[in-house]
Write an enzyme that holds these catalytic residues in place. Structure first.
Site, PDB file in Angstrom:
ATOM      1  N   ASP A 160      -7.829  -4.296  -0.499  1.00  0.00           N
ATOM      2  CA  ASP A 160      -8.377  -4.513  -1.841  1.00  0.00           C
ATOM      3  C   ASP A 160      -8.306  -5.986  -2.242  1.00  0.00           C
ATOM      4  O   ASP A 160      -9.175  -6.477  -2.971  1.00  0.00           O
ATOM      5  CB  ASP A 160      -7.617  -3.662  -2.870  1.00  0.00           C
ATOM      6  CG  ASP A 160      -7.778  -2.184  -2.612  1.00  0.00           C
ATOM      7  OD1 ASP A 160      -8.934  -1.746  -2.457  1.00  0.00           O
ATOM      8  OD2 ASP A 160      -6.771  -1.464  -2.566  1.00  0.00           O
ATOM      9  N   HIS A 198       0.852  -1.189   0.000  1.00  0.00           N
ATOM     10  CA  HIS A 198       0.000   0.000   0.000  1.00  0.00           C
ATOM     11  C   HIS A 198       0.885   1.235   0.000  1.00  0.00           C
ATOM     12  O   HIS A 198       1.961   1.251   0.617  1.00  0.00           O
ATOM     13  CB  HIS A 198      -0.906   0.018   1.240  1.00  0.00           C
ATOM     14  CG  HIS A 198      -2.033   0.986   1.157  1.00  0.00           C
ATOM     15  ND1 HIS A 198      -1.876   2.325   1.464  1.00  0.00           N
ATOM     16  CD2 HIS A 198      -3.329   0.830   0.792  1.00  0.00           C
ATOM     17  CE1 HIS A 198      -3.037   2.939   1.301  1.00  0.00           C
ATOM     18  NE2 HIS A 198      -3.931   2.070   0.899  1.00  0.00           N
TER      19      HIS A 198
END
Length: 431
Positions: free
Chosen positions: A365, A307
Site C-alpha cells: 500500500d 501487515h
C-alpha cells in the site's frame, strides 16, 4: 488417538476426536463441524483470525516467511514473466494458458469492454461529486438487470460469461465514474489496446485531441493489478463468498465485495498513505513523526508499514518498490516534494532499529499509493483501482465456492451476551 484427529475433552469428561485436515502447504486445520452436535458448544474466534472458513486451491500465503502464491506459482515469478490477463486466466482456470488459449482469452476480454448504453445513462443519476466506490458498487450490482439471462450459477457456460464480463467491464465502469467526477465526456474503450492501455485511454483521453499512452504507466498498472489480483480469504473475498453462498446472482456478490473493500481498514490503506505524507508535509519533519509513531500513547501511526498477515515482509512490496522508483524517475514531476518525502521516509524506516525489530517494513500500500499519484490518478480512485485488480480474485473464489458440491450457505454462530429470558411489561407499569 490417530495423528489425524485432535482429541477434545469437555469439563464433564466427555471426549471427542475432531478430524485434522492437511493441505498441501500451510498449517493443518481442525474440523469442528460436529462440535456443537456432540458437545453442545461453539468455537469463538472474533475476526476469524484462527478459523479456516473454506478449503481453496487458488492462493496460498505464508505470513511468517513472506510467501504469496497464485495456484502454486510464486508471485515474484508471475510479476517478472507474466501479465495481468495471463494471471487472470490462471486464477480463473487453475493453469497457465497455452499461447492459443491466452490469445482467445485476451480477445474475449478486449471485445467485451463496452457497456450497455442504458448502463452509461445510469451515471447521470449520480451527483457530480459522488464517491467512485459508491458508483462502482451500484453499477456492478445493476449488471444483473442487464444480463439476467446468463446468471444461472449452475451453468458452467454462464459462469464463464459472467467471469469475462466482470473482468472486461469493470475498468469501463471505473472510467465512467472518474469522468463524471471531473466533468469530462466519457471515452469509449478501444479493442486495439491491451487491458491497462485501455484503462489509461478511458481515464485520460479527451475527444478534442489525441492521447499518447505512456508504456511505463501501462506497465506499472499491469504489475499493480497482478499483485492485487488475489490475497486468500481477506474481508472482501470472504464477503463475496458469503453473499454468493446464498445463491445470489454473481454481480450482487461482487458488488458486496466492492462495498467491503471500500472500508478504510481494508482497501483504503494506500489512500491513507498519501494523507499521512501530506500531514508530515516536509522531510525535515520525518524525525518528529518517527518518534510519534514509536510512542504508544500517541495516536499517530505510520501508514503503509507492516501487515496483519505478513510478519516479516510483504513480498508484493519488494516487487513493486523497483517499479515505484522507475515511475517516479519518469513521471513523478508534478509532486516532486511529496515523492521525495516518501522516499526519504522509506529509507529512514528501513534503517531504523525500532522498525527493523518489529518488522515494520513498507508494504504494497505504501508504494501503490505513490505510483497511482504519479500516474495522475486522484486519491478518491485508489480503492477503485484496487477493486479492478482484485475483481478476478473475487470471481475465482465465487466460481470455486459455487461449484463446490459440499458448499452450504454461510451461517456463522455467536456468543450471546444479552439479557436472559424475561417477561413483557405493560407500558403503564414500566419505570
Amino acid at each position: 488417538m490417530s495423528q489425524d484427529a485432535f482429541r477434545l475433552t469437555s469439563p464433564d469428561g466427555k471426549s471427542l476426536d475432531l478430524p485434522i485436515h492437511r493441505g498441501t502447504c500451510g498449517p493443518d486445520v481442525i474440523d469442528v463441524a460436529t462440535l456443537y452436535r456432540e458437545q453442545g458448544v461453539f468455537t469463538y474466534d472474533p475476526g476469524f483470525v484462527s478459523t479456516g472458513s473454506c478449503s481453496s486451491d487458488i492462493t496460498f500465503i505464508d505470513g511468517e516467511k513472506g510467501i504469496l502464491m497464485y495456484r502454486g506459482y510464486p508471485v515474484e515469478q508471475l510479476a517478472e514473466h507474466s501479465s495481468f490477463i495471463e494471471v487472470s486466466y490462471l486464477l480463473l482456470h487453475g493453469e497457465l494458458p497455452t499461447a492459443e488459449q491466452l490469445a482467445a482469452f485476451d480477445r474475449t476480454i478486449r471485445t467485451h469492454t463496452m457497456l450497455n448504453e442504458g448502463m452509461l445513462r445510469f451515471f447521470n443519476g449520480f451527483r457530480y461529486d459522488a464517491h467512485p466506490m459508491a458508483m462502482l458498487s451500484a453499477v456492478v450490482g445493476s449488471m444483473s438487470a442487464y444480463y439476467h439471462d446468463t446468471t444461472n450459477a449452475e451453468d458452467p457456460e454462464h459462469r464463464d460469461i459472467f467471469s469475462h464480463r466482470i473482468l472486461a467491464k469493470l475498468p469501463t465502469i471505473a472510467a465512467a465514474a472518474y469522468k463524471l467526477n471531473i466533468g469530462q465526456p466519457f471515452m469509449y474503450p478501444r479493442n486495439d489496446l491491451n487491458y491497462c492501455e485501455n484503462l489509461l485511454h478511458m481515464f485520460f483521453a479527451v475527444p478534442a485531441e489525441p492521447y499518447e499512452i505512456d508504456p511505463i504507466a501501462a506497465e506499472a498498472l499491469d504489475l499493480l493489478f497482478i499483485l492485487h489480483a488475489d490475497h486468500e480469504q481477506n474481508c472482501s473475498t470472504s464477503t463475496v463468498r458469503m453473499a454468493g453462498s446464498s445463491g445470489a446472482n454473481p454481480y450482487s456478490a461482487i458488488a458486496a465485495g466492492i462495498a467491503a473493500l471500500w472500508g478504510p481498514a481494508h482497501g483504503g490503506a494506500n489512500e491513507a498513505v498519501l494523507s499521512m505524507l501530506e500531514e508530515i508535509g516536509h522531510a525535515k519533519n520525518i524525525g518528529k513523526y518517527i518518534e510519534k509513531a514509536k510512542d504508544k500513547n500517541d495516536p499517530f501511526r505510520l501508514m503503509g508499514f507492516g501487515h496483519r498477515v505478513y510478519k516479516n515482509f510483504d513480498p508484493r512490496a519488494t516487487i513493486i518498490r523497483e517499479m515505484c522508483h522507475k515511475v517516479l524517475a519518469k513521471l513523478g514531476r508534478k509532486d516532486t516534494p511529496l515523492f521525495d518525502l516518501a522516499l526519504e521516509l522509506e529509507q529512514v524506516a528501513l534503517n531504523d532499529d525500532y522498525f527493523k525489530q518489529k518488522n515494520l517494513y513498507p508494504n504494497v500500500d505504501f508504494y501503490s499509493g505513490i505510483i497511482y499519484r504519479a500516474l495522475g490518478i486522484p486519491t478518491s480512485m485508489f480503492t477503485v483501482m484496487f477493486a479492478i485488480g482484485r475483481s478476478v480474485g473475487w470471481t475465482a473464489h465465487w466460481r470455486e465456492m459455487i461449484s463446490d458440491p459440499k458448499g452450504k450457505i454461510a451461517r456463522p454462530r455467536q456468543l450471546y451476551t444479552g439479557s436472559p429470558p424475561r417477561d413483557y411489561v405493560d407500558i403503564a407499569q414500566r419505570k
